[in-house]
Design an enzyme around this catalytic site. Sequence first.
Site, PDB file in Angstrom:
ATOM      1  N   CYS A 156      91.082   5.995 -34.988  1.00 36.93           N
ATOM      2  CA  CYS A 156      91.181   5.013 -33.930  1.00 36.93           C
ATOM      3  C   CYS A 156      92.623   4.852 -33.483  1.00 36.93           C
ATOM      4  O   CYS A 156      93.494   5.624 -33.870  1.00 36.93           O
ATOM      5  CB  CYS A 156      90.631   3.668 -34.431  1.00 36.93           C
ATOM      6  SG  CYS A 156      89.030   3.804 -35.253  1.00 36.93           S
ATOM      7  N   ARG A 182      88.394   1.846 -31.056  1.00 35.11           N
ATOM      8  CA  ARG A 182      87.663   2.477 -32.155  1.00 35.11           C
ATOM      9  C   ARG A 182      86.911   3.725 -31.734  1.00 35.11           C
ATOM     10  O   ARG A 182      86.209   3.737 -30.716  1.00 35.11           O
ATOM     11  CB  ARG A 182      86.658   1.489 -32.766  1.00 35.11           C
ATOM     12  CG  ARG A 182      85.953   2.051 -34.001  1.00 35.11           C
ATOM     13  CD  ARG A 182      84.877   1.119 -34.516  1.00 35.11           C
ATOM     14  NE  ARG A 182      84.279   1.648 -35.738  1.00 35.11           N
ATOM     15  CZ  ARG A 182      83.070   1.322 -36.191  1.00 35.11           C
ATOM     16  NH1 ARG A 182      82.329   0.454 -35.533  1.00 35.11           N
ATOM     17  NH2 ARG A 182      82.604   1.851 -37.316  1.00 35.11           N
ATOM     18  N   SER A 232      84.046   5.573 -33.476  1.00 37.95           N
ATOM     19  CA  SER A 232      83.125   5.247 -34.567  1.00 37.95           C
ATOM     20  C   SER A 232      82.685   6.505 -35.301  1.00 37.95           C
ATOM     21  O   SER A 232      82.046   7.385 -34.711  1.00 37.95           O
ATOM     22  CB  SER A 232      81.899   4.518 -34.012  1.00 37.95           C
ATOM     23  OG  SER A 232      82.290   3.383 -33.273  1.00 37.95           O
ATOM     24  N   ILE A 233      83.000   6.564 -36.597  1.00 34.24           N
ATOM     25  CA  ILE A 233      82.672   7.729 -37.418  1.00 34.24           C
ATOM     26  C   ILE A 233      81.803   7.333 -38.610  1.00 34.24           C
ATOM     27  O   ILE A 233      80.827   7.998 -38.938  1.00 34.24           O
ATOM     28  CB  ILE A 233      83.955   8.421 -37.934  1.00 34.24           C
ATOM     29  CG1 ILE A 233      84.857   8.837 -36.759  1.00 34.24           C
ATOM     30  CG2 ILE A 233      83.614   9.628 -38.810  1.00 34.24           C
ATOM     31  CD1 ILE A 233      84.267   9.894 -35.858  1.00 34.24           C
ATOM     32  N   ASN A 256      93.769   2.867 -38.785  1.00 38.26           N
ATOM     33  CA  ASN A 256      93.534   4.159 -38.139  1.00 38.26           C
ATOM     34  C   ASN A 256      93.457   5.221 -39.225  1.00 38.26           C
ATOM     35  O   ASN A 256      94.397   5.379 -40.003  1.00 38.26           O
ATOM     36  CB  ASN A 256      94.683   4.469 -37.171  1.00 38.26           C
ATOM     37  CG  ASN A 256      94.647   5.888 -36.650  1.00 38.26           C
ATOM     38  OD1 ASN A 256      93.586   6.483 -36.516  1.00 38.26           O
ATOM     39  ND2 ASN A 256      95.818   6.437 -36.353  1.00 38.26           N
TER      40      ASN A 256
END
Length: 645
Positions: free
Chosen positions: A2, A50, A52-53, A79
């Site tokens: 991020c 963000r 998103s993972i 991050n």
Amino acid sequence: MCGLLGFIAADGAAERYVSAVEDALPCMHHRGPDDSGTWHDDDVVFGFNRLSIIDIAHSHQPLQWGPEGQENRYALTFNGEIYNYVELRQELQDAGYTFNTEGDGETIVVGYHHWGADVVNHLRGMFGFAVWDSQDKQLFIARDQFGIKPMYIATTEAGTVFASEKKCILSMADAIGLDTSLDIRAIEHYTDLQYVPEPESLHKSIRRLESGSYGFVRPGSQIEESRWFEPRFPVKKVPAGGEEAVFQRIAEALEDSVAKHMRADVTVGSFLSGGIDSTAIAALAKRHNPNLLTFTTGFEREGYSEVDVAAESAAAIGAEHIVKVVSPEEYAAAIPQIIWYLDDPVADPSLVPLHFVAAEARKHVKVVLSGEGADELFGGYTIYKEPLSLAPFEKIPSPLRKVLAAVGNAMPDGVRGKSLLQRGTTPMEDRYYGNARSFNYQQLERVLRTVRPEWDHREVTAPIYAKSKDMDPVARMQHLDLFTWMRGDILVKADKINMANSLELRVPFLDKVVFDVAETLPHDLKISHGTTKYALRKAMERIVPPHVLHRKKLGFPVPMRHWLAGPELYDWAKQNIEDSDTDGIYNKAEVLKMLEEHRVAMNTGSGPDHSRRLWTIIAFMIWHGIFVEERIDPKIDQREYPVEL
């Protein structure tokens, strides 16, 4: 993965800066197109974009947490990725803590409450994060041990700002009273090295928290920094017959690292060139994803493409392979945009093909693995063989070495033996400046108007060399590259260019468990049997296809020296030099003369190859045109991507 931005006010009036943070966040929309938000109290403002993972539906940031009775004591903006978050979460739960999300970020803030600053030694991953403790009125800020994730910092009378990208800080300059003048010393270092060495940036008032460091900031105070990671490379001899055990340890550590790096709630692919590093990562990743996609890029010019070898490797490991071929026209058109994403220029031509292959990969996956770091950890650069070839000079008495040095310096250029005598009689601290030095002092004087009379390349390297006196010569070179070339070039382009495409890049070689093994290798298991990365090659014999095992690493080679002399980029380069308003920094007449010398040399086969030096200066001129002159429009397209990839 991020983008974070934060501000700690000096006067307890952080609310006044909320709008400045909100206005600056879009500068790095590309780092996190899935979600965006801000949070503030009286002292700090946190902003976040963000990608998103993990725990896609939850784990929104800025994230608040507190133990029972101190709810919401802490606020986190983070991050990166913590690959051992599952194990850390269980350890902290066993210690009595409760969690509100399933994400990896919460393990940082809970871990900080439990371990304090020592939390960084428990984290296995890549990170740049900030934790605000509203009870103690203290900000804790940290970066991972290798510097995979960035962190820029600036302090004014108004307070301290920190961000994943420098352009966000520049966007807040007026609001916080930030001086945006350029740093002449950093310009010199950039011109010589092709990148800006940490902790500098090209703006005098903006610096970077160094890799492997953390810091504390209180309202109205400067950051107090400490280094938490220092590589040791202890000299060890492997017992006779023990090599196989070492090779097995390497294979197991790397396999475990790739398994951890495959943790994600989205699809993970892999970059693939023609060398052992990326092929080893892809082959191990295939074990965890039977439908693995691999990606590579190349050029139409013969001899400057890894496409065929990469395709052969993909077929050998059973991966579906996707190729992007880049034309000179595409290459030139993309450069302003790429330099905008970089924040400071990095004069590495491979940035451009990386940008195109990342853009192609993002059409199919949200995360990719890559092979960065293997050369620094396992001894992969050919120059690492030099200490072995120069070892006989170490046995020559000092007075005689001085005589030989004088003889070498007096010999005409081009005479056989001159280079050997010069290198063999020059201490490593003066001889080896990392992988990127492109100008000597005389050349700098020719093109750089600002070069200081007291300029010395050792002002960058001497502090690093001072910490490696007890290491063997190969380890000293590795140690230097970890703190110069790797974090200044390799990891900057790995982060900035992939995040420009909203693509998360993970680097399994740069894992603490892998490093723990690599750090203890003696030099004869790095440079041995006429090859580099000897131990790694032996460890990967059963994993990497034979056609790659002993092949020289090329990465994404770029035909820059030909293009700058031909119809592809000569006119483009000349126009950029002439249009640039950098006359007070560079002697443009000399730069144009270098361009012409290079064109003649490439077309006649006789003369100097100035391509690296020219590219360094041209990249700066384009950067200056974007960030200082505001003459060049980088034409940023803030793309939107579907979350479900």
